[in-house]
Design an enzyme around this catalytic site. Structure first.
Site, PDB file in Angstrom:
ATOM      1  N   ASP A 132       0.839  -1.186   0.000  1.00  0.00           N
ATOM      2  CA  ASP A 132       0.000   0.000   0.000  1.00  0.00           C
ATOM      3  C   ASP A 132       0.885   1.252   0.000  1.00  0.00           C
ATOM      4  OD1 ASP A 132      -2.378   1.390  -0.014  1.00  0.00           O
ATOM      5  OD2 ASP A 132      -2.763   1.158   2.136  1.00  0.00           O
ATOM      6  N   GLU A 164       2.397   4.630  -4.431  1.00  0.00           N
ATOM      7  CA  GLU A 164       2.302   5.411  -5.682  1.00  0.00           C
ATOM      8  C   GLU A 164       3.645   6.034  -6.109  1.00  0.00           C
ATOM      9  OE1 GLU A 164      -1.323   4.279  -4.261  1.00  0.00           O
ATOM     10  OE2 GLU A 164       0.025   5.603  -3.163  1.00  0.00           O
ATOM     11  N   ASP A 203      -8.968   3.419  -2.589  1.00  0.00           N
ATOM     12  CA  ASP A 203      -9.795   3.878  -1.474  1.00  0.00           C
ATOM     13  C   ASP A 203     -11.118   4.432  -1.983  1.00  0.00           C
ATOM     14  OD1 ASP A 203      -7.730   3.118   0.122  1.00  0.00           O
ATOM     15  OD2 ASP A 203      -6.961   5.130   0.470  1.00  0.00           O
TER      16      ASP A 203
END
Length: 810
Positions: A415, A418, A489
């Site tokens: 997670d 990015e 999300d």
């Protein structure tokens, strides 16, 4: 007069400066023919054209002195040293001919046109512009046809057809995104163009921030480009859209066959802690007879959000907890964020954080140009970021996972990759190794998560001979080689319920088959009972099936709702487990072909205009045989859906429906519309609370008989890599039907795996009671037969064997 001349010169100079902003590639100066490519020197650029395959051509431009030697992060296909093609020069153009394509390269200016062998134009540069360079920026301008459709680009939250829009690809952490948000977690610079039912794909192999304009604000051209790097793209011809997607994954790799348990239901929350909470969640699932295979641990299991650690107060003995839960069928998957807390040096009496110490000592973290290690602020506070583009860092990361494997961890959840930092402004000047070629964040940003997933997968393969599960939020082209993906999300809204249907389809078209959304929505409100039921029904027919919720929301476990909702959730999850042989077979097919599991209607029915309508994007096919039409608005009492040409069996209402028509069907809350294609076969088994709970001694095969159809079932142990050494089985089922008889033939094609099967239960739909049954040419001595006259369903149970010939006469 002098003033007039000066003014003219000034105007000419101004015009020259304006035109200098975009330098369009000019004419061909010279060329060279090699065994698998053509090399062209242009007046202001270089162009190499590679014949990758008879239907795949690579076009590579640069305005630098030479092409980059850095390897692709996405393409793993090794082009043959020698390729078959013809080349000739004419007065105004060059012509390359393969078995499937004809490529024209005009000489002045240099422009590309691509034709099929019948000289139908498939794709061409815009005549005036072609390829351009604007300082470091690169663009390719293509002729835009009025009847051309565009699809793809990975994780996008709008409609499946991309016409008339411009997109930016830059991995972005954007919670509670809407259908109007462009940049999201995954960037996949691959799209499909289609005209006259002929499809092609273009993969733009450039990791910098890139742009794709499919006719937004103009009707002359579409274009794609990037802030920097080469104009390097692969043209992939179908003409079938399936072939385009499959060949794209031939270039970028295909999904590894996952462990079978990862196809079951998975439960997560930010966060389950302490240990007693995890045990309570597990107990509730088992006590309430709701199947579940996985429980996730979010960031609160760590010591101060330090990756590779455990909070010793909340989880005093994680190994014992994992061992106990494993006895009841649960697999534990912890989150792993890339940020390494920057606390290598602590006051006297406290030991520094080993991961930070090791990373600094071994030079494993990203740095500023002056050599100072970069720090960004995330969950643990100020943190270092591993440079996953460096081999030594990837190996180190894999080594850090070994202690988790030793205590029984079955997978990892990547997670914040990015990469995400507070402020969302990771400095572009930060430097990365780039596999020894050295580059900055502008180039590496989009492939950071891909490289992290690679490090994770390589570490798991190094230290274990079992299949493990990896889930990632961010990714780039090729992410399917390493990890499953979820759509980030999301929010508990009607809009996101609908997006949970379309976004996985779009990712599937982009080469990522193992994908799904957070059932019920992660944040932003609470799902009603009706919304949750519709979402979990959809989730049960999505490849990745996980419930998840944020820390400040109500719980989303099935038993957190009222009894009415819990029962409907239980039923649909149990149905998912009954269908596991079917799901596993589709995952196997995806691992072999690269085709999506959850398919847009137009992928299977490319010549049917109805399948391109906006309504049709809220239904899809699982493989070839099962049409799923989820209800994507929680208050709807009816569902509008389209059945393509042919006959379809309504699985809920036990009726045959004629295709090539739109239907409006009633959808009570316990129903998700499902239709089996005529000739389709669906393998099923008994339900279980987790994969491996029971011996599977019977395989039920649902058959909607057609004149002639077949289905091949793949089986292995579901957990090891033994299938890579031929330890798997393939069983072919054939069905032939006419007005007088129906034949079923079972043939074992490969026998590398022995299952526990003792019998087959053949369930024939829309059929009659046979007058006579022969098995292997003789009247059987022992079999079970049951016929439901009202529903016209025949159940025939026979002993399992490698080869069976069953004939029914009417």
């Amino acid at each position: 007069m002098e003033k007039l001349i000066f003014t003219s010169i000034t105007i000419l100079l101004f015009v020259s400066i304006v035109h200098a902003e975009f330098q369009f590639v000019e004419g061909v100066k010279s060329f060279k023919v090699e065994s698998n490519r053509l090399e062209f020197t242009l007046r202001n650029a270089k162009l190499n054209i590679y014949i990758v395959d008879q239907n795949i051509i690579r076009f590579r431009y640069t305005n630098q002195n030479d092409f980059s030697k850095a390897p692709s992060y996405s393409v793993i296909y090794q082009q043959p040293e020698k390729m078959k093609f013809d080349f000739k020069e004419e007065k105004e153009k060059f012509i390359i001919t393969t078995e499937e394509l004809v490529v024209h390269i005009s000489k002045n200016p240099c422009r590309i046109s691509i034709y099929d062998k019948k000289m139908n134009l498939l794709n061409s540069d815009e005549e005036s512009f072609g390829v351009s360079f604007d300082d470091s920026e690169v663009r390719c301008f293509k002729k835009l046809f009025k009847d051309e459709k565009f699809f793809g680009l990975g994780e996008k939250s709008d409609d499946l057809i991309k016409n008339g829009k411009q997109y930016t690809l830059w991995n972005t952490d954007y919670p509670e995104y809407t259908s109007k948000k462009d940049e999201l977690y995954q960037s996949i610079p691959f799209f499909i163009g289609q005209r006259n039912y002929k499809s092609y794909g273009i993969f733009f192999d450039n990791t910098y921030k890139s742009y794709f304009n499919f006719g937004a604000s103009n009707n002359r051209f579409y274009w794609f480009g990037a802030d920097k790097g080469e104009l390097d793209y692969y043209f992939i011809y179908g003409p079938e859209m399936k072939r385009v997607v499959s060949d794209y994954t031939k270039l970028t790799g295909r999904m590894e066959l996952p462990p079978m348990w990862s196809l079951g239901y998975q439960q997560s929350r930010w966060s389950y802690y302490p240990e007693s909470t995890v045990r309570s969640i597990a107990k509730n699932f088992r006590d309430k007879n709701i199947p579940c295979d996985v429980i996730y641990l979010d960031i609160h299991y760590m010591d101060g959000y330090r990756v590779f650690t455990w909070d010793k107060e909340r989880f005093k003995n994680p190994g014992q907890m994992i061992s106990d839960l494993k006895k009841d069928g649960f697999k534990i998957i912890p989150i792993t964020d890339p940020g390494i807390k920057a606390d290598s040096n602590l006051p006297a009496g406290r030991q520094g954080y080993f991961a930070a110490q090791e990373g600094l000592k071994q030079n494993l973290f990203a740095k500023y140009p002056d050599g100072i290690t970069y720090q960004g602020e995330v969950w643990p506070g100020w943190a270092y970021f591993p440079d996953f583009t460096k081999k030594e860092t990837r190996e180190w990361w894999g080594d850090k996972l070994q202690p988790f494997l030793k205590i029984g961890i079955e997978g990892f959840w990547n997670d914040m990759n990015e990469p995400s930092t507070w402020g969302q402004a990771f400095p572009d000047i930060v430097q990365f190794d780039d596999n020894g070629f050295k580059s900055d964040h502008k180039k590496i940003h989009n492939v950071y998560a891909l490289s992290m997933a690679r490090a994770t997968r390589e570490g798991l393969r190094k230290y274990s001979d079992k299949r493990h599960f990896i889930l990632t939020r961010a990714g780039f082209a090729g992410i399917q080689r390493y990890s499953a993906v979820w759509t980030g999300d999301n929010a508990s809204t009607e809009e996101h319920l609908a997006l949970a249907c379309t976004m996985p389809q779009n990712l599937g078209l982009s080469g990522v088959p193992f994908v799904g959304s957070d059932v019920g929505g992660f944040m932003g409100g609470e799902p009603t009972n009706e919304m949750y039921v519709r979402w979990i029904q959809l989730g049960a027919f999505t490849p990745f099936f996980r419930g998840h919720s944020a820390i400040d929301t109500k719980a989303r476990e099935p038993f957190a709702f009222n009894e009415w909702t819990e029962e409907r959730a239980r039923q649909i999850i149990q149905f998912r487990y009954k269908l596991l042989p079917f799901w596993y077979n589709e995952f196997y097919a995806a691992s072999q072909t690269g085709l999506p599991i959850m398919r847009p209607m137009f992928l299977n029915y490319e010549n049917d205009d109805n399948c391109y309508s906006r309504d049709a994007q809220f239904q899809y096919m699982i493989g070839e045989n099962l049409l799923v039409a989820p209800v994507v608005t929680s208050t709807d009492k009816t569902k509008k859906l389209y059945l393509p040409k042919g006959n379809w069996y309504d699985w809920n209402n036990n009726k045959t429906q004629q295709g090539n028509q739109w239907l409006i069907t009633e959808v009570p809350m316990n129903i998700i519309p499902l239709y089996i294609k005529e000739g389709g076969m669906i393998p099923m088994q008994i339900t279980q609370n987790y994969v491996g709970e029971k011996k599977i001694e019977q395989l039920e095969l649902i058959i909607f008989p057609f004149a002639k159809s077949e289905y091949t079932l793949y089986e292995d142990d579901g957990i090891s890599y033994n299938y890579e050494n031929d330890k798997y089985s393939l069983t072919k089922f054939e069905c032939e039907k006419d007005t007088k008889s129906c034949k079923l033939i079972v043939n074992k094609l490969k026998d590398g795996f022995k299952s526990d099967r003792k019998n087959y239960l053949f369930t024939l739909l829309n059929t009659n009671m046979p007058n006579k049954i022969l098995i292997n040419g003789t009247k059987p001595l022992d079999f079970a037969l049951e016929f439901d006259k009202e529903r016209k369903i025949l159940h025939l149970k026979v002993d399992a064997a490698d080869n069976i010939k069953l004939q029914m006469e009417y």
